[in-house]
Motif scaffolding. Structure first.
Motif, PDB file in Angstrom:
ATOM      1  N   TRP A  76       0.840  -1.213   0.000  1.00 31.26           N
ATOM      2  CA  TRP A  76       0.000   0.000   0.000  1.00 31.26           C
ATOM      3  C   TRP A  76       0.867   1.252   0.000  1.00 31.26           C
ATOM      4  O   TRP A  76       0.430   2.330  -0.403  1.00 31.26           O
ATOM      5  N   LYS A  77       2.104   1.124   0.477  1.00 32.43           N
ATOM      6  CA  LYS A  77       2.961   2.315   0.575  1.00 32.43           C
ATOM      7  C   LYS A  77       3.771   2.564  -0.704  1.00 32.43           C
ATOM      8  O   LYS A  77       4.587   3.479  -0.738  1.00 32.43           O
ATOM      9  N   THR A  78       3.568   1.740  -1.747  1.00 36.89           N
ATOM     10  CA  THR A  78       4.288   1.944  -3.012  1.00 36.89           C
ATOM     11  C   THR A  78       3.497   2.947  -3.879  1.00 36.89           C
ATOM     12  O   THR A  78       2.291   3.128  -3.667  1.00 36.89           O
ATOM     13  N   PRO A  79       4.173   3.589  -4.862  1.00 36.79           N
ATOM     14  CA  PRO A  79       3.556   4.761  -5.507  1.00 36.79           C
ATOM     15  C   PRO A  79       2.153   4.555  -6.079  1.00 36.79           C
ATOM     16  O   PRO A  79       1.315   5.451  -5.962  1.00 36.79           O
ATOM     17  N   LEU A  80       1.884   3.402  -6.677  1.00 36.68           N
ATOM     18  CA  LEU A  80       0.575   3.217  -7.303  1.00 36.68           C
ATOM     19  C   LEU A  80      -0.565   3.160  -6.281  1.00 36.68           C
ATOM     20  O   LEU A  80      -1.681   3.608  -6.538  1.00 36.68           O
ATOM     21  N   PHE A  81      -0.280   2.583  -5.115  1.00 28.83           N
ATOM     22  CA  PHE A  81      -1.332   2.372  -4.118  1.00 28.83           C
ATOM     23  C   PHE A  81      -1.353   3.459  -3.036  1.00 28.83           C
ATOM     24  O   PHE A  81      -2.380   3.694  -2.397  1.00 28.83           O
ATOM     25  N   ALA A  82      -0.206   4.100  -2.817  1.00 28.37           N
ATOM     26  CA  ALA A  82      -0.064   5.036  -1.690  1.00 28.37           C
ATOM     27  C   ALA A  82      -1.120   6.150  -1.652  1.00 28.37           C
ATOM     28  O   ALA A  82      -1.573   6.524  -0.563  1.00 28.37           O
ATOM     29  N   PRO A  83      -1.562   6.693  -2.824  1.00 30.60           N
ATOM     30  CA  PRO A  83      -2.550   7.776  -2.722  1.00 30.60           C
ATOM     31  C   PRO A  83      -3.851   7.340  -2.058  1.00 30.60           C
ATOM     32  O   PRO A  83      -4.637   8.185  -1.629  1.00 30.60           O
ATOM     33  N   HIS A  84      -4.069   6.029  -1.982  1.00 30.66           N
ATOM     34  CA  HIS A  84      -5.348   5.533  -1.468  1.00 30.66           C
ATOM     35  C   HIS A  84      -5.243   4.998  -0.039  1.00 30.66           C
ATOM     36  O   HIS A  84      -6.236   4.562   0.531  1.00 30.66           O
ATOM     37  N   PHE A  85      -4.038   4.984   0.511  1.00 33.30           N
ATOM     38  CA  PHE A  85      -3.829   4.407   1.847  1.00 33.30           C
ATOM     39  C   PHE A  85      -3.626   5.520   2.860  1.00 33.30           C
ATOM     40  O   PHE A  85      -2.839   6.444   2.636  1.00 33.30           O
ATOM     41  N   HIS A  86      -4.347   5.424   3.973  1.00 31.72           N
ATOM     42  CA  HIS A  86      -4.272   6.473   5.001  1.00 31.72           C
ATOM     43  C   HIS A  86      -4.000   5.800   6.341  1.00 31.72           C
ATOM     44  O   HIS A  86      -4.874   5.129   6.898  1.00 31.72           O
ATOM     45  N   GLN A  87      -2.772   5.983   6.828  1.00 30.95           N
ATOM     46  CA  GLN A  87      -2.360   5.276   8.048  1.00 30.95           C
ATOM     47  C   GLN A  87      -2.767   6.100   9.278  1.00 30.95           C
ATOM     48  O   GLN A  87      -1.931   6.622  10.008  1.00 30.95           O
ATOM     49  N   THR A  88      -4.072   6.174   9.492  1.00 35.03           N
ATOM     50  CA  THR A  88      -4.600   7.004  10.574  1.00 35.03           C
ATOM     51  C   THR A  88      -4.557   6.306  11.923  1.00 35.03           C
ATOM     52  O   THR A  88      -4.866   6.916  12.948  1.00 35.03           O
ATOM     53  N   GLY A  89      -4.252   4.993  11.919  1.00 35.91           N
ATOM     54  CA  GLY A  89      -4.328   4.216  13.145  1.00 35.91           C
ATOM     55  C   GLY A  89      -5.707   3.591  13.339  1.00 35.91           C
ATOM     56  O   GLY A  89      -6.687   3.969  12.660  1.00 35.91           O
ATOM     57  N   PHE A  90      -5.754   2.652  14.262  1.00 33.73           N
ATOM     58  CA  PHE A  90      -6.963   1.853  14.505  1.00 33.73           C
ATOM     59  C   PHE A  90      -7.234   1.912  16.011  1.00 33.73           C
ATOM     60  O   PHE A  90      -6.430   1.418  16.800  1.00 33.73           O
ATOM     61  N   LEU A  91      -8.337   2.555  16.375  1.00 35.77           N
ATOM     62  CA  LEU A  91      -8.718   2.665  17.789  1.00 35.77           C
ATOM     63  C   LEU A  91      -9.731   1.550  18.033  1.00 35.77           C
ATOM     64  O   LEU A  91     -10.855   1.613  17.555  1.00 35.77           O
TER      65      LEU A  91
END
Ligand SMILES: Cc1cc2nc3c(=O)[nH]c(=O)nc-3n(C[C@H](O)[C@H](O)[C@H](O)COP(=O)(O)OP(=O)(O)OC[C@H]3O[C@@H](n4cnc5c(N)ncnc54)[C@H](O)[C@@H]3O)c2cc1C
Length: 436
Positions: A76-91
């Motif tokens: 998810w952190k590679t250029p093609l997928f990164a714009p769509h991944f948001h590492q906001t954390g999980f509460l």
């Protein structure tokens, strides 16, 4: 090896499994790949993944899937997928009213996160309201009895946008797409061979036959219609989804909040900045649509039939908001729907050839409501299988299974990470409007 790199491979379904597979096949040098999707655009309205967001959390009770998600998060952190991944954390919590089953499940998830050396440094305890508010000040509700943990390793993906991005990338890599009438597959076509029979291709709704060396069915909750041989191994099941429409300022004020999940109440996400929608899902045992003649649950054919949520789910979503973001608890819920997925009794995926067809038909199914997080890597499992020297799925858990003696029994409540029993869709349908 079953197919060569230039053989015709037809993928049925332009959802999560189908697009990831098309992309990975193209990356591996397969040059004759086509995707057939019944909707006239991608992301398709029928795809369970056509949504604002899906949770990407690495901790699973089963370490096999934890390891896969760690790989998926790296992808998810590679250029093609990164714009769509948001590492906001999980509460990840339970409320003070949670039953023991929910508390036990939470504790198993937490233990899994703390057992893993890559995830552990990102995990912190939440021992009540004040810890939670220190982690996320925007949660200004009473949070009665809430306890759990926060995991910064996790987050969410904008799933609809990720589908659209990979669709464009697959097209650019030479994958052909057939959409709408041209892409709606009516049947799998078989021919006789000296050893029995095999799949020769597909026929689409417009009557056209497309021949192939291999058909890959990735039709989500609709799999049983095209591959009825799967029987009760896969159960079409749905969960409720609804949204609160926010203003620009409200969206801005909630920017960066973690995925907030009380196991006994459900979860919500950071609002989407484009639409100002805050998505909620109450989870639970879900709804199935069993055909009494066959005992097989299939998703309803039209989207309209699923454009509602049962009252009890609506109440639960409001309770979740009242405890966390009380200013939103009485607001109208919009864009309500039941979202259908393909469930299995062990939550394992099915990634295998359909038996006795000379490796000419493959099924990708049994997403069990947790596949989307694997979107960047799921297609690589298909290329692994295609390149297996014996045409055999190396992972026993993903193989086509023999009929289960428990088939037909409901397993909704037996899956530990979902609370409650499944109900029949027919029992929750809203009353028809009076014609008078
Ligand atoms: C409410 C809900 C919440 C979820 N939350 C999460 C989450 O937080 N995290 C997570 O990882 N996963 C989550 N999931 C699961 C995730 O959405 C699914 O695992 C994933 O979408 C499954 O992918 P799929 O390709 O198998 O099916 P889909 O994405 O549903 O795609 C199937 C596609 O096949 C097409 N199709 C069907 N029949 C035909 C036909 N005859 N001809 C042509 N095309 C056809 C459909 O139009 C559709 O586009 C959730 C699911 C639901 C329902």
């Amino acid at each position: 090896m079953g197919v060569s790199k230039s053989d015709a491979i037809l993928i049925v379904g332009g959802g999560a499994f189908g697009l990831s597979t098309a992309f990975h096949l193209a990356q591996k040098g397969y040059t004759n790949v086509s995707v057939f999707e019944k909707d006239d655009h991608i992301p398709p309205r029928y795809s369970a993944a056509n949504d604002l967001n899906k949770i990407v959390r690495a901790e699973y009770e089963d370490p096999f899937y934890t390891d896969l998600t760690i790989k998926a998060i790296a992808a998810w952190k590679t250029p093609l997928f990164a714009p769509h991944f948001h590492q906001t954390g999980f509460l990840h919590c339970v409320s003070g009213d949670a039953p023991k089953e929910a508390i036990d499940t939470l504790n198993r998830f937490r233990a899994s996160a703390e057992r893993n050396s890559q995830i552990k440094p990102h995990v912190s305890a939440l021992d009540g309201e004040s810890d939670i508010r220190q982690t996320c000040w925007q949660l200004d509700g009473p949070l009665p009895g809430w306890k759990g943990y926060f995991n910064r390793f996790d987050g969410y993906a904008h799933s609809g946008n990720a589908l659209a991005g990979i669709y464009r990338a697959a097209q650019a890599a030479g994958v052909r797409f057939f959409l709408g009438e041209q892409g709606a597959v009516d049947e799998i076509v078989y021919v006789s061979t000296v050893n029995g029979r095999k799949c020769a291709g597909i026929r689409t709704k417009n009557g056209r036959f497309h021949s192939s060396a291999l058909v890959i069915v990735a039709a989500g909750a609709n799999a049983g219609r095209l591959v009825p041989q799967i029987g009760q191994q896969v159960v079409a099941k749905s969960w409720s989804v609804a949204h609160v429409q926010l203003t620009d300022d409200e969206t801005s004020g909630l920017r960066g909040i973690p995925v907030t999940y009380a196991r006994d109440l459900g979860f919500f996400f950071e609002p989407d900045p484009k639409t100002n929608l805050l998505k909620l899902c109450p989870m639970g045992g879900g709804y199935i649509n069993t055909d009494p003649r066959t005992g097989v649950s299939l998703s309803p054919e039209s989207l309209k039939e699923s454009a509602f949520v049962p009252e009890e789910d609506e109440k639960q979503m409001r309770k979740l908001l009242a405890q966390t973001l009380p200013s939103l608890a009485d607001r109208p819920l919009v864009k309500k729907s039941l979202c259908w997925f393909a469930d299995t009794n062990d939550s394992d995926f099915i990634i295998d050839y359909v038996p006795n067809l000379e490796s000419s038909l493959m099924l990708l199914s049994g997403d069990s409501g947790h596949l989307f997080k694997m979107f960047p890597i799921a297609g690589s499992w298909v290329t692994d299988l295609l390149e297996a020297p014996d045409n055999k799925q190396a992972l026993a858990r993903w193989r086509w299974k023999q009929p289960d003696p428990n088939a037909g029994k409901d397993w909704g409540g037996a899956v530990s990470w979902r609370l409650g029993e499944s109900k029949e869709f027919s029992a929750i349908l809203p009353p028809k409007a009076s014609k008078l």
